[in-house]
Write a protein that holds these residues in place. Structure first.
Motif, PDB file in Angstrom:
ATOM      1  N   GLY A  86       0.843  -1.196   0.000  1.00  0.00           N
ATOM      2  CA  GLY A  86       0.000   0.000   0.000  1.00  0.00           C
ATOM      3  C   GLY A  86       0.870   1.234   0.000  1.00  0.00           C
ATOM      4  N   SER A  87       0.380   2.293  -0.627  1.00  0.00           N
ATOM      5  CA  SER A  87       1.177   3.518  -0.742  1.00  0.00           C
ATOM      6  C   SER A  87       1.253   4.274   0.578  1.00  0.00           C
ATOM      7  N   ARG A  88       0.206   4.152   1.416  1.00  0.00           N
ATOM      8  CA  ARG A  88       0.193   4.823   2.713  1.00  0.00           C
ATOM      9  C   ARG A  88      -0.738   4.053   3.644  1.00  0.00           C
ATOM     10  N   PRO A  89      -0.590   4.240   4.948  1.00  0.00           N
ATOM     11  CA  PRO A  89      -1.462   3.534   5.892  1.00  0.00           C
ATOM     12  C   PRO A  89      -2.924   3.894   5.680  1.00  0.00           C
ATOM     13  N   TRP A  90      -3.811   2.879   5.754  1.00  0.00           N
ATOM     14  CA  TRP A  90      -5.224   3.170   5.630  1.00  0.00           C
ATOM     15  C   TRP A  90      -5.763   3.650   6.968  1.00  0.00           C
ATOM     16  N   PRO A  91      -6.890   4.368   6.956  1.00  0.00           N
ATOM     17  CA  PRO A  91      -7.445   4.880   8.221  1.00  0.00           C
ATOM     18  C   PRO A  91      -7.744   3.734   9.186  1.00  0.00           C
ATOM     19  N   VAL A  92      -7.451   3.956  10.453  1.00  0.00           N
ATOM     20  CA  VAL A  92      -7.708   2.933  11.454  1.00  0.00           C
ATOM     21  C   VAL A  92      -9.202   2.810  11.681  1.00  0.00           C
ATOM     22  N   PRO A  93      -9.795   1.638  11.479  1.00  0.00           N
ATOM     23  CA  PRO A  93     -11.246   1.483  11.645  1.00  0.00           C
ATOM     24  C   PRO A  93     -11.627   1.416  13.115  1.00  0.00           C
ATOM     25  N   THR A  94     -12.905   1.556  13.366  1.00  0.00           N
ATOM     26  CA  THR A  94     -13.410   1.450  14.731  1.00  0.00           C
ATOM     27  C   THR A  94     -13.420  -0.014  15.169  1.00  0.00           C
ATOM     28  N   THR A  95     -13.531  -0.219  16.482  1.00  0.00           N
ATOM     29  CA  THR A  95     -13.605  -1.583  17.010  1.00  0.00           C
ATOM     30  C   THR A  95     -14.822  -2.313  16.450  1.00  0.00           C
ATOM     31  N   ALA A  96     -15.947  -1.617  16.326  1.00  0.00           N
ATOM     32  CA  ALA A  96     -17.154  -2.248  15.786  1.00  0.00           C
ATOM     33  C   ALA A  96     -16.937  -2.691  14.341  1.00  0.00           C
ATOM     34  N   ALA A  97     -16.252  -1.861  13.553  1.00  0.00           N
ATOM     35  CA  ALA A  97     -15.978  -2.226  12.160  1.00  0.00           C
ATOM     36  C   ALA A  97     -15.048  -3.432  12.083  1.00  0.00           C
ATOM     37  N   ILE A  98     -14.076  -3.502  12.992  1.00  0.00           N
ATOM     38  CA  ILE A  98     -13.168  -4.649  13.014  1.00  0.00           C
ATOM     39  C   ILE A  98     -13.934  -5.921  13.362  1.00  0.00           C
ATOM     40  N   CYS A  99     -14.829  -5.849  14.344  1.00  0.00           N
ATOM     41  CA  CYS A  99     -15.624  -7.019  14.729  1.00  0.00           C
ATOM     42  C   CYS A  99     -16.470  -7.511  13.565  1.00  0.00           C
ATOM     43  N   ARG A 100     -17.085  -6.579  12.835  1.00  0.00           N
ATOM     44  CA  ARG A 100     -17.899  -6.978  11.680  1.00  0.00           C
ATOM     45  C   ARG A 100     -17.035  -7.607  10.602  1.00  0.00           C
ATOM     46  N   ALA A 101     -15.837  -7.050  10.387  1.00  0.00           N
ATOM     47  CA  ALA A 101     -14.938  -7.600   9.370  1.00  0.00           C
ATOM     48  C   ALA A 101     -14.472  -9.004   9.754  1.00  0.00           C
ATOM     49  N   ARG A 102     -14.181  -9.225  11.036  1.00  0.00           N
ATOM     50  CA  ARG A 102     -13.801 -10.560  11.485  1.00  0.00           C
ATOM     51  C   ARG A 102     -14.938 -11.552  11.296  1.00  0.00           C
ATOM     52  N   ALA A 103     -16.160 -11.114  11.587  1.00  0.00           N
ATOM     53  CA  ALA A 103     -17.315 -12.002  11.418  1.00  0.00           C
ATOM     54  C   ALA A 103     -17.521 -12.352   9.947  1.00  0.00           C
ATOM     55  N   ARG A 104     -17.309 -11.378   9.042  1.00  0.00           N
ATOM     56  CA  ARG A 104     -17.443 -11.665   7.602  1.00  0.00           C
ATOM     57  C   ARG A 104     -16.400 -12.685   7.155  1.00  0.00           C
ATOM     58  N   LEU A 105     -15.186 -12.559   7.682  1.00  0.00           N
ATOM     59  CA  LEU A 105     -14.107 -13.457   7.258  1.00  0.00           C
ATOM     60  C   LEU A 105     -14.335 -14.867   7.775  1.00  0.00           C
ATOM     61  N   GLY A 106     -14.717 -15.019   9.042  1.00  0.00           N
ATOM     62  CA  GLY A 106     -14.905 -16.343   9.621  1.00  0.00           C
ATOM     63  C   GLY A 106     -13.585 -17.058   9.867  1.00  0.00           C
ATOM     64  N   PRO A 107     -13.633 -18.280  10.401  1.00  0.00           N
ATOM     65  CA  PRO A 107     -12.404 -19.020  10.697  1.00  0.00           C
ATOM     66  C   PRO A 107     -11.830 -19.791   9.518  1.00  0.00           C
TER      67      PRO A 107
END
Length: 379
Positions: A86-107
């Motif tokens: 990546g050319s630069r760091p992406w914005p740090v997401p909120t904890t809620a957004a991280i939880c949703r992203a983890r749930a979408r990914l699954g194990p």
């Protein structure tokens, strides 16, 4: 949310960026994209947290287990940019957004990534399919004469006490003081002796009833392997299934009484395994060799059974000494705090899919560390 023992990180430095760069080197982006696509988790639209970044986040979350979601996300963002992803760091997401992203990914992508990088480098196990080549491949483990040595061991890890986790893993066990403890998820692992690299693992509610988790691992052993195991994670009822794999066994079975069929010159003896551990008679009992090995200074006997019947090919004293190597795998698990038996560490995830995702992440970190240590120890 804050966790017990969580600390506020100091300003991230070069060492933290190197750690993220190591994850990128160990699990190349092409390989991560490959397993994500195979598991059907590729995005249909652009997101702040694409699946590849979430995989690296989960790995970093396990590596930096005492830091918050936001701190880990910032480390990943800056580390990926520093590593050229990546050319630069992406914005740090909120904890809620991280939880949703983890749930979408699954194990599943983390489990598939572990299967890709942890397969032992054995000529008897060819590649399952064409895929990008990982940089952390399985290494050739220790050998005893003509056998490759593998060991089974296991541990239990505390998980947050939530309705979902209780439903999957059962209620928390009582402590010695009678107070409720955290619910437990069990991990049973197959590892190479010598390298201590885990090559396969099974996760679930309990390792004991029916030894179902251990049974899942038997498909990963084959002819030419000598499998070491203890009766806590195996039972004599599993011996026929293990023999069907073609591997030879050296198992501690506890106090089961076994009748002598024929005594051998090295002090071991042959017997028919006439029960399955519940004292039900078998119609086709396999023949095993029994070794009574002194375990400690008190003279307590550790009864071992092996399918290596030739006492000249493998003398009893050699096998008894070899069996003690099994405990090295437990020590290897202890090098990673989350997998240490009896450790106070509790996983972050309050839902079972997140628990499994997190555990596969810890197993991937363990594999990476073992691979680096083994590579550094080679001349």
């Amino acid at each position: 949310m804050p966790r017990p023992g969580q600390v506020k990180a100091a300003d991230e430095g070069l060492s933290d960026r190197l750690a993220i760069g190591l994850l990128v080197h160990a699990f190349p982006p092409d390989l991560v994209d490959h397993v994500v696509a195979e598991c059907g988790r590729a995005e249909r639209r652009s997101r702040l947290l694409p699946a590849r970044a979430v995989v690296y986040f989960v790995l970093a979350m396990c590596l930096f287990s005492r830091q918050s979601y936001a701190q880990v996300a910032r480390l990943v963002a800056e580390g990926l940019a520093w590593a050229g992803q990546g050319s630069r760091p992406w914005p740090v997401p909120t904890t809620a957004a991280i939880c949703r992203a983890r749930a979408r990914l699954g194990p599943e992508p983390l489990a598939a990534l572990f299967a890709e990088v942890a397969s032992p480098a054995s000529p008897a196990r060819p590649s399952r399919r064409a895929r990008p080549t990982p940089t952390t491949t399985g290494t050739e483990g220790e050998r005893y004469r003509q056998w490759r040595l593998l060991a089974i061991d296991g541990t239990s890890v505390g998980v947050p006490d939530s309705v979902e986790n209780r439903a999957r893993y059962g209620p928390p066990p009582a402590t010695a003081a009678g107070r409720p403890a955290f619910a437990q998820v069990h991990v049973v692992a197959l590892a190479e002796c010598g390298t201590h690299a885990i090559t396969r693992a099974a996760l679930g509610r309990s390792s004991h009833p029916g030894h179902t988790l251990t049974r899942e691992l038997l498909g990963a052993v084959a002819q030419g392997d000598l499998l070491l195991a203890d009766h806590r994670f195996t039972g004599i009822e599993l011996i026929p299934a293990a023999c069907a794999s073609g591997a030879d066994l050296l198992w501690g079975i506890g106090p089961w009484p076994l009748p002598v069929r024929a005594a051998l010159p090295d002090g071991s003896y042959l017997c028919d395994l006439v029960t399955d551990g519940t004292h039900r008679p078998r119609t086709d009992p396999p023949v095993v060799r029994v070794i009574e090995a002194a375990r400690d200074a008190t003279g307590l006997a550790d009864r071992l059974v092996t399918t290596v019947l030739d006492h000249e090919a493998a003398p009893s004293h050699g096998l008894a000494a070899l069996y003690r190597r099994r405990w090295e795998i437990e020590a290897s698990l202890d090098t990673l705090g989350a997998l240490r038996r009896g450790a106070p560490h509790v996983l972050r995830s309050r839902w079972p899919e997140g628990v499994e995702q997190e555990l596969w992440g810890h197993l991937l970190i363990h594999h990476t560390i073992r691979s680096l240590l083994h590579s550094a120890s080679r001349p």
